[in-house]
Design a protein around this motif. Structure first.
Motif, short mmCIF file in Angstrom:
data_model
loop_
_atom_site.label_atom_id
_atom_site.label_comp_id
_atom_site.label_asym_id
_atom_site.label_seq_id
_atom_site.Cartn_x
_atom_site.Cartn_y
_atom_site.Cartn_z
N TYR A 118 0.84 -1.19 0.00
CA TYR A 118 0.00 0.00 0.00
C TYR A 118 0.87 1.24 0.00
O TYR A 118 1.94 1.25 0.58
CB TYR A 118 -0.90 0.04 1.24
N GLN A 148 -4.28 2.21 -0.42
CA GLN A 148 -3.79 2.67 -1.72
C GLN A 148 -2.81 1.64 -2.26
O GLN A 148 -1.61 1.76 -2.07
CB GLN A 148 -3.13 4.05 -1.61
N CYS A 166 0.54 4.08 -7.62
CA CYS A 166 -0.57 3.53 -6.85
C CYS A 166 -1.89 3.60 -7.62
O CYS A 166 -2.02 4.32 -8.61
CB CYS A 166 -0.72 4.28 -5.54
N ASP A 200 -4.48 5.08 -6.80
CA ASP A 200 -5.09 6.41 -6.73
C ASP A 200 -4.52 7.37 -7.77
O ASP A 200 -4.91 8.53 -7.82
CB ASP A 200 -4.99 7.00 -5.33
N HIS A 205 1.51 14.24 -8.76
CA HIS A 205 0.12 14.11 -9.19
C HIS A 205 0.01 14.41 -10.69
O HIS A 205 0.84 15.09 -11.25
CB HIS A 205 -0.76 15.09 -8.40
N THR A 245 -5.32 10.39 -13.36
CA THR A 245 -6.65 10.29 -12.77
C THR A 245 -7.07 8.86 -12.48
O THR A 245 -8.17 8.63 -11.99
CB THR A 245 -7.71 10.95 -13.68
N SER A 246 -6.20 7.92 -12.79
CA SER A 246 -6.47 6.51 -12.48
C SER A 246 -5.15 5.80 -12.20
O SER A 246 -4.09 6.41 -12.21
CB SER A 246 -7.24 5.84 -13.62
N ALA A 247 -5.23 4.51 -11.98
CA ALA A 247 -4.10 3.71 -11.53
C ALA A 247 -2.84 3.86 -12.38
O ALA A 247 -2.90 3.78 -13.60
CB ALA A 247 -4.50 2.24 -11.49
#
Length: 110
Positions: free
Chosen positions: A17, A39, A57, A59, A77, A80-82
């Motif tokens: 995680y 996560q 991850c 998230d 960041h 928007t997905s894995a």
């Protein structure tokens, strides 16, 4: 300092995680706190030049871990997905990530 031992600490502490906010230490003893965040790690990339590992991850966040302290030092960041793939440049200055949102991102780590 034994970097292998600390890399094991990151992996064991997170038990698959990703962790909480950056700059929070994640010793093996706090694995339950890590796991509570749910996560899952989908990919890992190890930096050959410095004691750093990147985790991608579910998230969509890429997290950078200092293997000396087992602490998350940065969150990247943009997905928007894995996150499904991570590749570090040979000199460790750039990170390429690919995700299920059909995007690829290039992050500068310098």
């Amino acid at each position: 300092m034994n970097l292998y031992k600390h890399s094991q600490s990151v992996a064991q502490a997170c038990m698959g995680y990703c962790s909480a906010p950056c700059s929070r230490d994640v010793p093996a003893a706090s694995a339950a706190a890590c796991a509570a965040l749910l996560q899952p790690i989908t990919r890992m990339a190890w930096d050959k030049q410095q004691p750093l590992v990147a985790t991608g991850c579910l998230d969509g966040v890429v997290r950078l871990w200092d293997l000396r302290t087992a602490a998350c030092v940065k969150q990247l960041h943009g997905h928007t997905s894995a996150v499904q793939d991570l590749v570090l440049s040979p000199d460790g200055s750039m990170l390429l990530s690919g995700a299920d949102d059909a995007s690829a991102r290039i992050f500068s780590l310098a």
